[in-house]
Design a protein around this motif. Structure first.
Motif, PDB file in Angstrom:
ATOM      1  N   CYS A  32       0.806  -1.223   0.000  1.00 29.58           N
ATOM      2  CA  CYS A  32       0.000   0.000   0.000  1.00 29.58           C
ATOM      3  C   CYS A  32       0.839   1.272   0.000  1.00 29.58           C
ATOM      4  O   CYS A  32       0.370   2.330  -0.442  1.00 29.58           O
ATOM      5  CB  CYS A  32      -0.977   0.007   1.169  1.00 29.58           C
ATOM      6  N   THR A  33       2.075   1.215   0.492  1.00 31.94           N
ATOM      7  CA  THR A  33       2.870   2.442   0.539  1.00 31.94           C
ATOM      8  C   THR A  33       3.663   2.689  -0.746  1.00 31.94           C
ATOM      9  O   THR A  33       4.232   3.778  -0.903  1.00 31.94           O
ATOM     10  CB  THR A  33       3.854   2.426   1.724  1.00 31.94           C
ATOM     11  N   SER A  54       9.491   2.251   3.887  1.00 32.20           N
ATOM     12  CA  SER A  54       8.106   1.991   4.287  1.00 32.20           C
ATOM     13  C   SER A  54       7.581   0.718   3.637  1.00 32.20           C
ATOM     14  O   SER A  54       6.683   0.057   4.178  1.00 32.20           O
ATOM     15  CB  SER A  54       7.207   3.175   3.926  1.00 32.20           C
ATOM     16  N   LEU A  55       8.126   0.359   2.489  1.00 28.88           N
ATOM     17  CA  LEU A  55       7.787  -0.905   1.840  1.00 28.88           C
ATOM     18  C   LEU A  55       8.757  -2.001   2.268  1.00 28.88           C
ATOM     19  O   LEU A  55       8.354  -3.117   2.606  1.00 28.88           O
ATOM     20  CB  LEU A  55       7.803  -0.748   0.321  1.00 28.88           C
ATOM     21  N   ALA A  58       8.266  -3.795   5.630  1.00 25.57           N
ATOM     22  CA  ALA A  58       7.199  -4.802   5.643  1.00 25.57           C
ATOM     23  C   ALA A  58       7.622  -6.082   4.937  1.00 25.57           C
ATOM     24  O   ALA A  58       7.372  -7.191   5.428  1.00 25.57           O
ATOM     25  CB  ALA A  58       5.940  -4.233   4.990  1.00 25.57           C
ATOM     26  N   SER A  93      -3.116  -1.425   9.817  1.00 28.44           N
ATOM     27  CA  SER A  93      -3.235  -0.514   8.678  1.00 28.44           C
ATOM     28  C   SER A  93      -4.020   0.737   9.081  1.00 28.44           C
ATOM     29  O   SER A  93      -3.668   1.855   8.698  1.00 28.44           O
ATOM     30  CB  SER A  93      -3.921  -1.216   7.504  1.00 28.44           C
ATOM     31  N   THR A  96      -1.736   2.792  11.243  1.00 25.11           N
ATOM     32  CA  THR A  96      -0.675   3.418  10.449  1.00 25.11           C
ATOM     33  C   THR A  96      -1.167   4.694   9.791  1.00 25.11           C
ATOM     34  O   THR A  96      -0.408   5.651   9.617  1.00 25.11           O
ATOM     35  CB  THR A  96      -0.163   2.435   9.372  1.00 25.11           C
ATOM     36  N   LEU A 105       5.824   5.081  11.639  1.00 20.64           N
ATOM     37  CA  LEU A 105       5.255   4.425  10.465  1.00 20.64           C
ATOM     38  C   LEU A 105       6.074   3.185  10.100  1.00 20.64           C
ATOM     39  O   LEU A 105       5.514   2.123   9.809  1.00 20.64           O
ATOM     40  CB  LEU A 105       5.207   5.406   9.293  1.00 20.64           C
ATOM     41  N   ARG A 109       4.856  -0.684  10.013  1.00 22.17           N
ATOM     42  CA  ARG A 109       4.994  -1.472   8.784  1.00 22.17           C
ATOM     43  C   ARG A 109       5.787  -2.753   9.041  1.00 22.17           C
ATOM     44  O   ARG A 109       5.489  -3.802   8.460  1.00 22.17           O
ATOM     45  CB  ARG A 109       5.685  -0.632   7.715  1.00 22.17           C
ATOM     46  N   GLN A 112       3.406  -5.093  10.641  1.00 19.81           N
ATOM     47  CA  GLN A 112       2.479  -5.583   9.619  1.00 19.81           C
ATOM     48  C   GLN A 112       3.089  -6.726   8.833  1.00 19.81           C
ATOM     49  O   GLN A 112       2.431  -7.737   8.563  1.00 19.81           O
ATOM     50  CB  GLN A 112       2.096  -4.453   8.658  1.00 19.81           C
ATOM     51  N   LEU A 171      -4.653   5.320   3.324  1.00 21.33           N
ATOM     52  CA  LEU A 171      -4.330   4.139   4.142  1.00 21.33           C
ATOM     53  C   LEU A 171      -5.510   3.727   5.017  1.00 21.33           C
ATOM     54  O   LEU A 171      -5.731   2.535   5.256  1.00 21.33           O
ATOM     55  CB  LEU A 171      -3.109   4.426   5.010  1.00 21.33           C
TER      56      LEU A 171
END
Length: 404
Positions: A32-33, A54-55, A58, A93, A96, A105, A109, A112, A171
């Protein structure tokens, strides 16, 4: 007594709906980011490489968690682990979406990613235990379709909402949709009937993984997974930065719709699998890697139409090559195939994290040509590794050559 879920029954339909919803939730949240990276860079005044964490936070935490969650499900059961995964990640989510500090954040993540591992690492085990063998392919195909649709639509929704509102709202909407999909999963998925709990055997799991890591053929495939996913995520992480800047100056909504090209992957993964059965995995993999290389080089063009065509070629062949490499692992591994596949996914998502963030350094110093150069090096390495596979002693079983 036949306890399998049979095709055409209400339970079969409910199972397919549940796993479509589960796949949608998992991959909508995980990625999602990605469309938000330019937005996060602006709001928090951070570099593209930092924003990409941020990706990466996760994906790498999920990669590590997947090595162990499958074994936990052997003790605790399949459905409880998957429900906890979906609901926990969905609630995170929503949380976040409320943060105003980038480090918080990243922490959310990371959590998550750890929790999200519960669905992809357990889903195939549940389906293989509960669905009648003759219908397993259909059920698995619908689950994978949910993964693809979730990854694609999640990015499009995020891009559109962040453009018209802000990334917090975007988000939050993904979180609410995920909560609804999680409850749909809870309601629809039948309880396990063929699951038999086992004792946790960490020593056996570790020994199995070490054996796989000593197989040179599997090591090549794991390295190819790392390079493929590293290339793929890098392209989509930073293409948005180029397209929202002059001379294109596209809106965040239009950039989000770039992800619609994922649709070609649902076709290429099946088609490439058929071609590899007919002409051999090695030859087809060589060809698709070279086309991926051509596709990413086409994106160097300043013409927007040619750039999109290059992305389509690249994406089409990525899904095809991933399909070939992942299925090759199952053919190469002579025992403990679940652990062999878990290792493949581990390297796959570590590649996403390492490649996706490293690409930000190339973008910062060399622009899009630097990103393309990095991806090209990854693809050339993957190509040479695929050649190396042909020189490794094959595993021959039931008439199949694992290096064909």
């Amino acid at each position: 007594m036949n306890t399998y879920i049979q095709h055409g029954t209400s339970a079969f339909r409910k199972t397919n709906i549940a796993f479509f919803a589960g796949g949608f939730t998992t991959f909508a949240i995980l990625y999602c980011t990605q469309p938000l990276l330019p937005e996060l860079s602006r709001e928090f005044n951070i570099s593209p490489a930092m924003s990409s964490l941020s990706l990466s936070a996760a994906t790498i935490s999920m990669a590590i968690s997947m090595l162990f969650v499958g074994s936990i499900s052997e003790v605790r059961g399949r459905k409880p682990i998957m429900i906890f995964s979906l609901l926990g990640a969905s609630i995170l989510s929503l949380l976040t979406s409320m943060v105003s500090d980038f480090h918080v954040l990243l922490l959310f993540r990371m959590f998550q990613g750890i929790i999200l591992a519960g669905l992809p690492s357990v889903a195939m085990a549940y389906l293989s235990e509960e669905i009648e063998p003759a219908s397993l392919g259909v059920a698995m195909g619908l689950y994978i379709s949910g993964n693809s649709v979730g990854g694609m639509s999640g990015r499009i929704i995020i891009g559109t909402l962040s453009d018209n509102f802000n990334w917090h709202i975007a988000l939050a909407v993904i979180g609410m949709l995920s909560v609804l999909a999680s409850f749909l999963f809870l309601y629809m998925l039948p309880a396990s009937k063929n699951f038999r709990p086992r004792k946790m055997e960490i020593g056996k799991l570790t020994k199995s993984m070490l054996v796989h890591l000593r197989d040179p053929g599997l090591l090549c495939l794991y390295a190819i997974a790392f390079l493929l996913m590293g290339s793929f995520v890098t392209l989509y992480n930073y293409i948005g930065y180029q397209l929202i800047a002059p001379p294109y100056s596209l809106s965040q909504t239009l950039v989000g719709w770039i992800f619609i090209v994922y649709i070609v992957g649902t076709f290429s993964s099946t088609w490439m699998g058929q071609l590899s059965d007919k002409y051999g995995r090695r030859k087809v993999l060589w060809i698709v890697l070279l086309i991926m290389l051509i596709g990413v080089c086409i994106t160097l063009s300043t013409n927007l139409i040619l750039k999109i065509i290059g992305i389509v070629f690249f994406t089409f062949c990525f899904f095809g090559s991933h399909s070939i490499a992942s299925s090759w692992v199952g053919l190469r591994a002579t025992h403990d195939k679940a652990q062999a596949s878990s290792l493949y996914l581990f390297f796959y998502y570590v590649g996403s994290s390492v490649g996706g963030t490293s690409g930000g350094i190339f973008w910062l110093h060399f622009g899009w040509s630097g990103v393309v150069s990095m991806i090209s090096c990854f693809l050339l390495l993957a190509f040479f590794l695929s050649i190396g596979l042909s020189r490794i002693a094959p595993v021959v079983k039931t008439g199949l050559n694992s290096n064909k």
